[in-house]
Write a protein that holds these residues in place. Structure first.
Motif, PDB file in Angstrom:
ATOM      1  N   VAL A   7       0.850  -1.193   0.000  1.00 40.76           N
ATOM      2  CA  VAL A   7       0.000   0.000   0.000  1.00 40.76           C
ATOM      3  C   VAL A   7       0.884   1.241   0.000  1.00 40.76           C
ATOM      4  N   TYR A   8       0.395   2.314  -0.637  1.00 37.62           N
ATOM      5  CA  TYR A   8       1.188   3.549  -0.729  1.00 37.62           C
ATOM      6  C   TYR A   8       0.278   4.754  -0.505  1.00 37.62           C
ATOM      7  N   VAL A   9       0.698   5.630   0.399  1.00 39.79           N
ATOM      8  CA  VAL A   9       0.034   6.921   0.598  1.00 39.79           C
ATOM      9  C   VAL A   9       1.138   7.965   0.672  1.00 39.79           C
ATOM     10  N   GLY A  10       1.295   8.763  -0.381  1.00 38.10           N
ATOM     11  CA  GLY A  10       2.342   9.760  -0.451  1.00 38.10           C
ATOM     12  C   GLY A  10       1.868  11.133  -0.012  1.00 38.10           C
ATOM     13  N   ASP A  11       2.726  12.115  -0.214  1.00 42.22           N
ATOM     14  CA  ASP A  11       2.392  13.483   0.187  1.00 42.22           C
ATOM     15  C   ASP A  11       1.157  13.996  -0.541  1.00 42.22           C
ATOM     16  N   LEU A  12       1.028  13.646  -1.819  1.00 47.21           N
ATOM     17  CA  LEU A  12      -0.132  14.096  -2.598  1.00 47.21           C
ATOM     18  C   LEU A  12      -1.425  13.617  -1.960  1.00 47.21           C
ATOM     19  N   GLN A  13      -1.475  12.325  -1.617  1.00 43.22           N
ATOM     20  CA  GLN A  13      -2.697  11.759  -1.056  1.00 43.22           C
ATOM     21  C   GLN A  13      -2.942  12.260   0.371  1.00 43.22           C
ATOM     22  N   LYS A  14      -1.873  12.469   1.125  1.00 41.44           N
ATOM     23  CA  LYS A  14      -2.019  12.948   2.496  1.00 41.44           C
ATOM     24  C   LYS A  14      -2.544  14.380   2.546  1.00 41.44           C
ATOM     25  N   ASN A  15      -2.139  15.172   1.550  1.00 45.10           N
ATOM     26  CA  ASN A  15      -2.457  16.603   1.582  1.00 45.10           C
ATOM     27  C   ASN A  15      -3.634  17.007   0.706  1.00 45.10           C
ATOM     28  N   THR A  16      -4.150  16.060  -0.073  1.00 41.32           N
ATOM     29  CA  THR A  16      -5.264  16.358  -0.975  1.00 41.32           C
ATOM     30  C   THR A  16      -6.359  15.319  -0.769  1.00 41.32           C
ATOM     31  N   ALA A  17      -7.433  15.711  -0.124  1.00 39.30           N
ATOM     32  CA  ALA A  17      -8.486  14.767   0.245  1.00 39.30           C
ATOM     33  C   ALA A  17      -9.114  14.086  -0.967  1.00 39.30           C
ATOM     34  N   GLU A  18      -9.108  14.767  -2.117  1.00 44.44           N
ATOM     35  CA  GLU A  18      -9.779  14.227  -3.292  1.00 44.44           C
ATOM     36  C   GLU A  18      -9.014  13.080  -3.949  1.00 44.44           C
ATOM     37  N   TYR A  19      -7.751  12.895  -3.590  1.00 43.92           N
ATOM     38  CA  TYR A  19      -6.955  11.838  -4.217  1.00 43.92           C
ATOM     39  C   TYR A  19      -6.605  10.782  -3.182  1.00 43.92           C
ATOM     40  N   HIS A  20      -6.982   9.546  -3.482  1.00 47.40           N
ATOM     41  CA  HIS A  20      -6.866   8.456  -2.529  1.00 47.40           C
ATOM     42  C   HIS A  20      -5.535   7.722  -2.698  1.00 47.40           C
ATOM     43  N   GLY A  21      -5.136   7.033  -1.640  1.00 46.29           N
ATOM     44  CA  GLY A  21      -3.895   6.271  -1.675  1.00 46.29           C
ATOM     45  C   GLY A  21      -3.994   5.045  -2.570  1.00 46.29           C
ATOM     46  N   TYR A  22      -2.844   4.392  -2.766  1.00 43.06           N
ATOM     47  CA  TYR A  22      -2.777   3.220  -3.640  1.00 43.06           C
ATOM     48  C   TYR A  22      -2.967   1.933  -2.854  1.00 43.06           C
TER      49      TYR A  22
ATOM     50  N   SER B  36      -9.323  -3.526 -28.764  1.00 41.18           N
ATOM     51  CA  SER B  36      -9.730  -2.527 -27.780  1.00 41.18           C
ATOM     52  C   SER B  36      -8.525  -1.931 -27.069  1.00 41.18           C
ATOM     53  N   ALA B  37      -8.730  -0.750 -26.500  1.00 38.00           N
ATOM     54  CA  ALA B  37      -7.691  -0.059 -25.735  1.00 38.00           C
ATOM     55  C   ALA B  37      -8.148   0.104 -24.297  1.00 38.00           C
ATOM     56  N   PHE B  38      -7.219  -0.098 -23.364  1.00 38.11           N
ATOM     57  CA  PHE B  38      -7.509  -0.122 -21.931  1.00 38.11           C
ATOM     58  C   PHE B  38      -6.737   0.987 -21.231  1.00 38.11           C
ATOM     59  N   LEU B  39      -7.421   1.728 -20.349  1.00 35.97           N
ATOM     60  CA  LEU B  39      -6.763   2.753 -19.555  1.00 35.97           C
ATOM     61  C   LEU B  39      -7.125   2.558 -18.088  1.00 35.97           C
ATOM     62  N   ASP B  40      -6.101   2.411 -17.250  1.00 33.04           N
ATOM     63  CA  ASP B  40      -6.293   2.348 -15.804  1.00 33.04           C
ATOM     64  C   ASP B  40      -6.154   3.765 -15.261  1.00 33.04           C
ATOM     65  N   VAL B  41      -7.260   4.316 -14.798  1.00 32.18           N
ATOM     66  CA  VAL B  41      -7.275   5.698 -14.307  1.00 32.18           C
ATOM     67  C   VAL B  41      -6.976   5.679 -12.807  1.00 32.18           C
ATOM     68  N   GLY B  42      -5.810   6.176 -12.448  1.00 28.23           N
ATOM     69  CA  GLY B  42      -5.307   6.013 -11.085  1.00 28.23           C
ATOM     70  C   GLY B  42      -4.570   4.691 -10.998  1.00 28.23           C
ATOM     71  N   CYS B  43      -3.623   4.497 -11.916  1.00 30.15           N
ATOM     72  CA  CYS B  43      -3.028   3.178 -12.133  1.00 30.15           C
ATOM     73  C   CYS B  43      -2.072   2.732 -11.039  1.00 30.15           C
ATOM     74  N   GLY B  44      -1.581   3.673 -10.218  1.00 31.65           N
ATOM     75  CA  GLY B  44      -0.676   3.270  -9.152  1.00 31.65           C
ATOM     76  C   GLY B  44       0.556   2.559  -9.680  1.00 31.65           C
ATOM     77  N   LYS B  45       0.809   1.365  -9.167  1.00 38.55           N
ATOM     78  CA  LYS B  45       2.025   0.624  -9.505  1.00 38.55           C
ATOM     79  C   LYS B  45       1.886  -0.279 -10.727  1.00 38.55           C
TER      80      LYS B  45
ATOM     81  N   PRO C 219     -10.272   5.865  -7.226  1.00 38.26           N
ATOM     82  CA  PRO C 219      -9.015   6.605  -7.065  1.00 38.26           C
ATOM     83  C   PRO C 219      -9.143   8.023  -6.524  1.00 38.26           C
ATOM     84  N   PHE C 220     -10.348   8.591  -6.572  1.00 35.76           N
ATOM     85  CA  PHE C 220     -10.497   9.971  -6.117  1.00 35.76           C
ATOM     86  C   PHE C 220     -11.927  10.249  -5.648  1.00 35.76           C
ATOM     87  N   GLY C 221     -12.128  11.450  -5.107  1.00 35.98           N
ATOM     88  CA  GLY C 221     -13.408  11.823  -4.539  1.00 35.98           C
ATOM     89  C   GLY C 221     -14.443  12.231  -5.572  1.00 35.98           C
TER      90      GLY C 221
END
Length: 219
Positions: free
Chosen positions: A33-48, A70-79, A142-144
């Motif tokens: 699991v990962y929670v960086g500065d971005l996720q800690k300081n921005t409520a709208e973006y969730h950790g990995y 077909s084409a696939f996109l992982d939105v908030g792809c993390g690792k 991935p987000f709020g």
């Protein structure tokens, strides 16, 4: 048997530890699991938190598309675990989008180790203007709500550039009602009993003849 059942939790943690050890031996990093500065300081973006590979295979197997077309996109792809699974399914194109550059660097290293031709894009999902190049979108909450509303609107607007069926796969669908309110239909719901949650597959049907520019995004 729910998420708090001891047997289920023990089995889940045993699998996590086994996967983690296998990853370390191969020089990979997906499980932690990962929670960086971005996720800690921005409520709208969730950790990995990683989507389990077996769960992802079940989920992608339920999306009624031909992966090779077909084409696939992982939105908030993390690792990048979901991109790895999409590659195993044979998607013609699979990419990941994330705002956290540190997570993306980990994903890039994972893809390089696995020798997968996968692009990891650093961008704010609410501002990203390349959604028209994809058919299947994956979200692990991935987000709020405010960001999700903007992303869904971006998906709808992308039909003006390339009219096609849009498939949105939403795991742990906290804001799932936003898709139906925006005109998507709920096609399937897949239960994950080990986490007491579901994955929902939403569809926005093509409008008909494209009103925008047609282009071959696999060329």
């Amino acid at each position: 048997m729910g998420n708090y059942d001891f047997t289920v939790r023990a089995r889940r943690w045993s699998k996590f530890l086994l996967n983690y050890l296998k990853e370390r031996l191969r020089g990979l990093d997906f499980s932690m699991v990962y929670v960086g500065d971005l996720q800690k300081n921005t409520a709208e973006y969730h950790g990995y938190s990683m989507t389990d590979a077996d769960d992802m295979k079940r989920i992608l197997g339920a999306v009624p598309v031909i992966p090779s077309k077909s084409a696939f996109l992982d939105v908030g792809c993390g690792k990048g675990m979901c991109m790895k699974v999409a590659a195993e399914f044979g998607y013609a194109k699979m990419e990941g989008l994330d705002l956290d550059e540190r997570l993306l660097n980990i994903a890039r290293k994972n893809m390089c180790k696995l020798r997968l031709n996968v692009d990891c894009i650093q961008a704010n999902a609410a501002d990203f203007d390349g959604y028209a190049a994809y058919d299947v979108f994956y979200f692990y909450n991935p987000f709020g709500k405010p960001v999700f509303e903007k992303v869904i609107q971006r998906l709808i607007e992308s039909q003006n550039k390339r009219d096609r069926d849009i498939w949105a796969v939403y795991y742990h669908p906290v804001f799932g009602e936003l898709f139906q309110q925006a005109g998507f239909t709920l096609e399937k719901e897949i239960h994950d009993h080990t986490r007491d949650t579901v994955a929902r597959i939403y569809k926005l049907s093509e409008k008909g003849e494209s009103e925008g520019e047609f282009y071959d995004h696999f060329s």
